[in-house]
Scaffold this motif. Sequence first.
Motif, PDB file in Angstrom:
ATOM      1  N   MET A   1       1.027  -1.356  -0.061  1.00 39.94           N
ATOM      2  CA  MET A   1      -0.178   0.345  -0.224  1.00 39.94           C
ATOM      3  C   MET A   1       1.171   1.019   0.200  1.00 39.94           C
ATOM      4  O   MET A   1       1.738   1.044   0.948  1.00 39.94           O
ATOM      5  CB  MET A   1      -1.120  -0.361   1.164  1.00 39.94           C
ATOM      6  CG  MET A   1      -1.376   0.899   1.730  1.00 39.94           C
ATOM      7  SD  MET A   1      -3.171   0.907   2.561  1.00 39.94           S
ATOM      8  CE  MET A   1      -3.947   2.313   2.567  1.00 39.94           C
ATOM      9  N   GLU A   2       0.726   2.386  -0.650  1.00 42.16           N
ATOM     10  CA  GLU A   2       1.326   3.299  -0.939  1.00 42.16           C
ATOM     11  C   GLU A   2       0.936   4.580   0.328  1.00 42.16           C
ATOM     12  O   GLU A   2      -0.314   4.508   0.667  1.00 42.16           O
ATOM     13  CB  GLU A   2       1.197   3.950  -2.347  1.00 42.16           C
ATOM     14  CG  GLU A   2       1.760   3.865  -3.727  1.00 42.16           C
ATOM     15  CD  GLU A   2       3.133   3.890  -3.672  1.00 42.16           C
ATOM     16  OE1 GLU A   2       3.144   4.960  -3.437  1.00 42.16           O
ATOM     17  OE2 GLU A   2       3.416   3.122  -4.751  1.00 42.16           O
ATOM     18  N   PRO A   3       1.979   5.016   0.512  1.00 43.66           N
ATOM     19  CA  PRO A   3       1.963   5.773   1.742  1.00 43.66           C
ATOM     20  C   PRO A   3       1.164   6.964   1.176  1.00 43.66           C
ATOM     21  O   PRO A   3       1.076   7.167   0.150  1.00 43.66           O
ATOM     22  CB  PRO A   3       3.683   6.210   2.384  1.00 43.66           C
ATOM     23  CG  PRO A   3       4.140   6.327   0.850  1.00 43.66           C
ATOM     24  CD  PRO A   3       3.444   4.525   0.032  1.00 43.66           C
ATOM     25  N   ASN A   4       0.318   8.002   2.132  1.00 45.85           N
ATOM     26  CA  ASN A   4      -0.328   8.594   1.078  1.00 45.85           C
ATOM     27  C   ASN A   4       0.236  10.163   1.291  1.00 45.85           C
ATOM     28  O   ASN A   4      -0.616  11.466   1.591  1.00 45.85           O
ATOM     29  CB  ASN A   4      -1.945   8.922   2.096  1.00 45.85           C
ATOM     30  CG  ASN A   4      -1.546   9.444   3.265  1.00 45.85           C
ATOM     31  OD1 ASN A   4      -0.912   9.046   4.474  1.00 45.85           O
ATOM     32  ND2 ASN A   4      -2.645   9.274   4.492  1.00 45.85           N
ATOM     33  N   PHE A   5       1.627  10.174   2.261  1.00 47.22           N
ATOM     34  CA  PHE A   5       2.666  11.093   2.082  1.00 47.22           C
ATOM     35  C   PHE A   5       3.496  11.193   1.415  1.00 47.22           C
ATOM     36  O   PHE A   5       4.161  10.388   1.612  1.00 47.22           O
ATOM     37  CB  PHE A   5       1.926  12.002   3.307  1.00 47.22           C
ATOM     38  CG  PHE A   5       3.148  11.432   3.918  1.00 47.22           C
ATOM     39  CD1 PHE A   5       2.851   9.849   4.898  1.00 47.22           C
ATOM     40  CD2 PHE A   5       5.142  11.556   4.432  1.00 47.22           C
ATOM     41  CE1 PHE A   5       4.216   9.096   5.519  1.00 47.22           C
ATOM     42  CE2 PHE A   5       5.773  10.323   5.060  1.00 47.22           C
ATOM     43  CZ  PHE A   5       5.686   9.409   5.409  1.00 47.22           C
ATOM     44  N   ARG A   6       4.236  12.545   0.569  1.00 45.88           N
ATOM     45  CA  ARG A   6       5.547  12.513   0.284  1.00 45.88           C
ATOM     46  C   ARG A   6       5.913  13.588   0.577  1.00 45.88           C
ATOM     47  O   ARG A   6       5.544  15.123   0.187  1.00 45.88           O
ATOM     48  CB  ARG A   6       4.843  12.370  -0.754  1.00 45.88           C
ATOM     49  CG  ARG A   6       6.885  12.410  -1.912  1.00 45.88           C
ATOM     50  CD  ARG A   6       6.157  11.890  -3.683  1.00 45.88           C
ATOM     51  NE  ARG A   6       7.989  11.942  -4.777  1.00 45.88           N
ATOM     52  CZ  ARG A   6       8.131  12.895  -4.817  1.00 45.88           C
ATOM     53  NH1 ARG A   6       8.059  14.544  -4.317  1.00 45.88           N
ATOM     54  NH2 ARG A   6       9.642  12.907  -6.055  1.00 45.88           N
ATOM     55  N   ILE A   7       7.544  13.617   0.631  1.00 46.46           N
ATOM     56  CA  ILE A   7       7.673  14.874   1.601  1.00 46.46           C
ATOM     57  C   ILE A   7       8.779  15.610  -0.364  1.00 46.46           C
ATOM     58  O   ILE A   7       8.931  14.215  -0.790  1.00 46.46           O
ATOM     59  CB  ILE A   7       9.526  14.481   2.151  1.00 46.46           C
ATOM     60  CG1 ILE A   7       8.755  13.344   3.342  1.00 46.46           C
ATOM     61  CG2 ILE A   7       9.689  15.550   2.342  1.00 46.46           C
ATOM     62  CD1 ILE A   7      10.056  13.491   4.458  1.00 46.46           C
ATOM     63  N   PRO A   8       8.641  17.037  -0.502  1.00 46.11           N
ATOM     64  CA  PRO A   8       8.546  17.018  -1.752  1.00 46.11           C
ATOM     65  C   PRO A   8      10.277  17.650  -1.820  1.00 46.11           C
ATOM     66  O   PRO A   8      10.802  18.420  -2.686  1.00 46.11           O
ATOM     67  CB  PRO A   8       8.079  18.224  -1.862  1.00 46.11           C
ATOM     68  CG  PRO A   8       8.370  18.012  -0.433  1.00 46.11           C
ATOM     69  CD  PRO A   8       7.861  17.556   0.144  1.00 46.11           C
ATOM     70  N   GLU A  14      15.180  21.222  -6.577  1.00 46.19           N
ATOM     71  CA  GLU A  14      15.102  22.217  -8.195  1.00 46.19           C
ATOM     72  C   GLU A  14      15.182  23.300  -7.597  1.00 46.19           C
ATOM     73  O   GLU A  14      15.606  23.915  -8.261  1.00 46.19           O
ATOM     74  CB  GLU A  14      13.609  20.557  -8.824  1.00 46.19           C
ATOM     75  CG  GLU A  14      14.426  19.946  -9.808  1.00 46.19           C
ATOM     76  CD  GLU A  14      13.159  19.739 -10.186  1.00 46.19           C
ATOM     77  OE1 GLU A  14      12.146  20.338 -10.506  1.00 46.19           O
ATOM     78  OE2 GLU A  14      12.755  18.691 -10.439  1.00 46.19           O
ATOM     79  N   VAL A  15      14.002  23.286  -6.793  1.00 44.10           N
ATOM     80  CA  VAL A  15      14.214  25.157  -6.719  1.00 44.10           C
ATOM     81  C   VAL A  15      14.965  25.763  -6.733  1.00 44.10           C
ATOM     82  O   VAL A  15      16.083  26.716  -6.790  1.00 44.10           O
ATOM     83  CB  VAL A  15      13.184  25.194  -5.877  1.00 44.10           C
ATOM     84  CG1 VAL A  15      12.953  27.072  -4.671  1.00 44.10           C
ATOM     85  CG2 VAL A  15      11.427  25.010  -5.310  1.00 44.10           C
ATOM     86  N   GLY A  16      16.088  25.189  -5.150  1.00 44.54           N
ATOM     87  CA  GLY A  16      17.219  25.040  -4.884  1.00 44.54           C
ATOM     88  C   GLY A  16      18.983  25.838  -5.848  1.00 44.54           C
ATOM     89  O   GLY A  16      19.224  26.874  -6.632  1.00 44.54           O
TER      90      GLY A  16
END
Length: 284
Positions: A1-8, A14-16
């Motif tokens: 089961m996939e976790p329902n959160f993700r650390i971006p 990419e922003v940095g």
Amino acid sequence: MEPNFRIPLGDWVEVGLDWLTTTLDGVFAFIRAIFVGAYDSLDWLLTAPPYWLVILVFAAIAWWASGWKLGIGTLAGFAVIVGVNQWENAMHSLALVAIGTIVAVVISLPLGIWAAASDRASSIIRPVLDFMQTMPAMVYLIPALVMFRVGVVPGIIATIIFAMAPGVRFTELGIRGVDKEVVEAGHAFGSSPGRILRQIQLPLARPTIMAGINQVIMLALSMVVIAGMVGAPGLGSEIVQALSRIDAGQGFEAGIAVVIVAIFLDRVTASFGTNSTGKAGKHA
């Protein structure tokens, strides 16, 4: 089961990188110009003279460093490189390795000295070195490509980051391994910390430091193939082409050239460390 959160985390990186390339574009262009100029100059120095003259110089260095056996072996090894038509590629790679190694050593030696002098600095530097050594080397190429574009510079930058860790570790180890009684004797005679470092700690730690520099060179050579993936000329580019064509012959010829260059550099630098052991012993 996939976790329902993700650390971006990737988005943050990419922003940095976008911010860095926008804000410091002039700085990166300046750094790129310096590395390109240094690489082109050294590459010209290795490829412009006749190959036999450069081989004789390498053989003389090997003979002086370790004796006639290594000198003769150097002549034979580089003759093989010429024989398989990989001379210019080998010199391109040697120039890349040399630039990367010099910069890595210039950075790693002061960091190693700082880590040896301060337990707090050592506790900060060691986790950073662990991260640098365990991160897959190819990952370094991505931000290097973004900041410095395709060519030899991303290969040099990745080589510096990947190869400098042993230089720091061995420098710290060598200085910390110096007999404390010898250092205390220096203090007793009124020597300043700088003088103790220059005249006692560094000479006695030289064999260990040279072993670290040897490891820096070997790790830099291991980056040759990876550098070829981002457009750096040399043996890495040949191996990448051979891989894309499934050409075992071309890959083996370029690979054996890498091995010969690695053996030459390893034996020469190792002999400097061995010779310094005796000198350090006499000094002590």
